[in-house]
Design a protein around this motif. Structure first.
Motif, mmCIF file in Angstrom:
data_model
loop_
_atom_site.group_PDB
_atom_site.id
_atom_site.type_symbol
_atom_site.label_atom_id
_atom_site.label_comp_id
_atom_site.label_asym_id
_atom_site.label_seq_id
_atom_site.Cartn_x
_atom_site.Cartn_y
_atom_site.Cartn_z
ATOM 1 N N TYR A 1 -5.382 0.658 -4.902
ATOM 2 C CA TYR A 1 -5.079 1.247 -3.499
ATOM 3 C C TYR A 1 -6.202 0.675 -2.425
ATOM 4 O O TYR A 1 -6.060 0.320 -1.204
ATOM 5 N N ASN A 2 -7.473 0.923 -2.969
ATOM 6 C CA ASN A 2 -8.558 0.919 -2.342
ATOM 7 C C ASN A 2 -8.906 -0.754 -2.143
ATOM 8 O O ASN A 2 -9.582 -1.205 -0.886
ATOM 9 N N ILE B 1 2.014 2.029 -3.682
ATOM 10 C CA ILE B 1 0.760 2.422 -4.491
ATOM 11 C C ILE B 1 0.568 3.814 -4.065
ATOM 12 O O ILE B 1 0.462 4.666 -4.932
ATOM 13 N N LYS B 2 0.524 4.152 -2.823
ATOM 14 C CA LYS B 2 0.340 5.449 -2.306
ATOM 15 C C LYS B 2 1.432 6.571 -2.847
ATOM 16 O O LYS B 2 1.048 7.500 -3.405
ATOM 17 N N ARG C 1 -6.418 -2.022 0.665
ATOM 18 C CA ARG C 1 -6.737 -1.488 1.637
ATOM 19 C C ARG C 1 -7.886 -2.251 2.130
ATOM 20 O O ARG C 1 -7.952 -2.438 3.491
ATOM 21 N N LEU D 1 0.655 -1.272 -0.289
ATOM 22 C CA LEU D 1 0.071 -0.264 0.029
ATOM 23 C C LEU D 1 0.814 1.272 -0.170
ATOM 24 O O LEU D 1 0.410 2.176 -0.764
ATOM 25 N N THR E 1 -5.778 3.962 -7.795
ATOM 26 C CA THR E 1 -6.630 4.388 -6.745
ATOM 27 C C THR E 1 -7.520 2.987 -6.541
ATOM 28 O O THR E 1 -7.809 2.848 -5.398
#
Length: 324
Positions: free
Chosen positions: A303-304, A7-8, A307, A4, A300
């Motif tokens: 990432y979601n 990716i962020k 997460r 993560l 995004t």
């Protein structure tokens, strides 16, 4: 699968790049509008000069065809000069000049590479015709084309990068004067222009045009020039000119008009190439922005998902621990 944190970091990087491409697109669009306005303001003047010159040259050609030897032909010595290819046993080796236009910076798609490719193709044609590299002079207008030609062994006589950055009539006129003098003195048997023509915001085709040639007088060449690149040359040659009164004489008018139109041609080409550059950069930055937005959406979403998967795993660990 990337973590993560990675990716962020990529999301932050793409977001920063999008700000740059969006800003460059806005700047290029503003410069494009300014370049289009410059061409629009100049075209009526250029077309009227083309109209007058075409008619005067046509009348002069008719009188010569009728046998009136009293009518002089401007630049006839240069027009009627016989030239011999270097290396074929002719009297004096002559040269050809290629004026190639590009931008000073990149990030404009295939704008510069197309101009470079076309210029190298023209050079190869002259090599095949028997010209040596010493007899091929390349005037590089723009830093990118100058660097490419320098690597190919063709050093520009002068640095014209400033003229490519800020097109001006004085600089274009000085270049045209040098080309005309070189042609009339016998140094250049032919002068060609290679540039990208601004056809539309999404299309900038590469154009190759003859500027001066030993087989035709500069006046005849100019009369055949397109009043606007991309339009048939007959637009300029078939316009009636019965309303023009020539004073004091056709010869005097042609003596002033021919150099003016030839200088104006270089300036018009410079403006055309400049507008094409900004159009190409606008499209390139728009494409980069669109691709960046698509990539940002994918990152995004990834990432979601990561997460959510992490949160689900933590919940499962907590539930599993409580059951023990």
């Amino acid at each position: 699968m990337a973590s993560l944190k990675e990716i962020k970091g990529r999301i932050a990087s793409v977001s920063g790049t999008l700000k740059i491409t969006s800003a460059m697109k806005l700047v290029a669009s503003a410069k494009l509008r300014k370049a289009q306005l410059a061409i629009t303001n100049m075209l009526p003047y250029q077309r009227q000069l083309q109209r007058i010159l075409s008619r005067l040259m046509a009348e002069g050609a008719e009188e010569h065809a009728a046998g009136d030897a009293s009518v002089p032909r401007p630049y006839s010595a240069a027009a009627e000069r016989e030239w011999t290819r270097p290396g074929t046993g002719g009297a004096t080796a002559t040269s050809v000049a290629i004026v190639a236009f590009s931008s000073n910076s990149s990030l404009c798609g295939a704008f510069n590479s197309n101009a470079i490719r076309q210029t190298l193709s023209v050079i190869d044609e002259y090599r095949s015709a028997g010209f040596t590299d010493e007899n091929i002079i390349v005037y590089s207008v723009g830093r990118k084309i100058a660097e490419a030609m320098r690597k190919a062994g063709f050093q520009s006589p002068e640095d014209y990068s400033k003229m490519a950055e800020s097109p001006g009539y004085e600089a274009a006129s000085a270049l045209a004067k040098e080309l005309i003098e070189g042609h009339l003195s016998g140094r250049f048997v032919k002068v060609e222009l290679v540039y990208n023509h601004f056809k539309s915001t999404s299309s900038q085709p590469t154009v190759r045009e003859t500027y001066l040639s030993a087989t035709n007088s500069p006046g005849q060449q100019t009369a055949d020039y397109q009043s606007q690149p991309g339009q048939p040359s007959s637009v300029a040659t078939q316009t009636p000119c019965d309303d023009i009164i020539v004073e004091p004489s056709r010869e005097a008018v042609l003596g002033v008009l021919l150099p003016k139109v030839l200088r104006l041609k270089i300036y018009a080409t410079l403006l055309d190439s400049n507008a094409a550059e900004h159009a190409a950069r606008t499209v390139a930055m728009q494409t980069a922005t669109d691709n960046g937005n698509d990539l940002l959406e994918e990152l995004t979403l990834e990432y979601n998902k990561g997460r959510q998967q992490k949160i689900t795993s933590e919940i499962l660990d907590i539930v599993g621990g409580s059951l023990r």
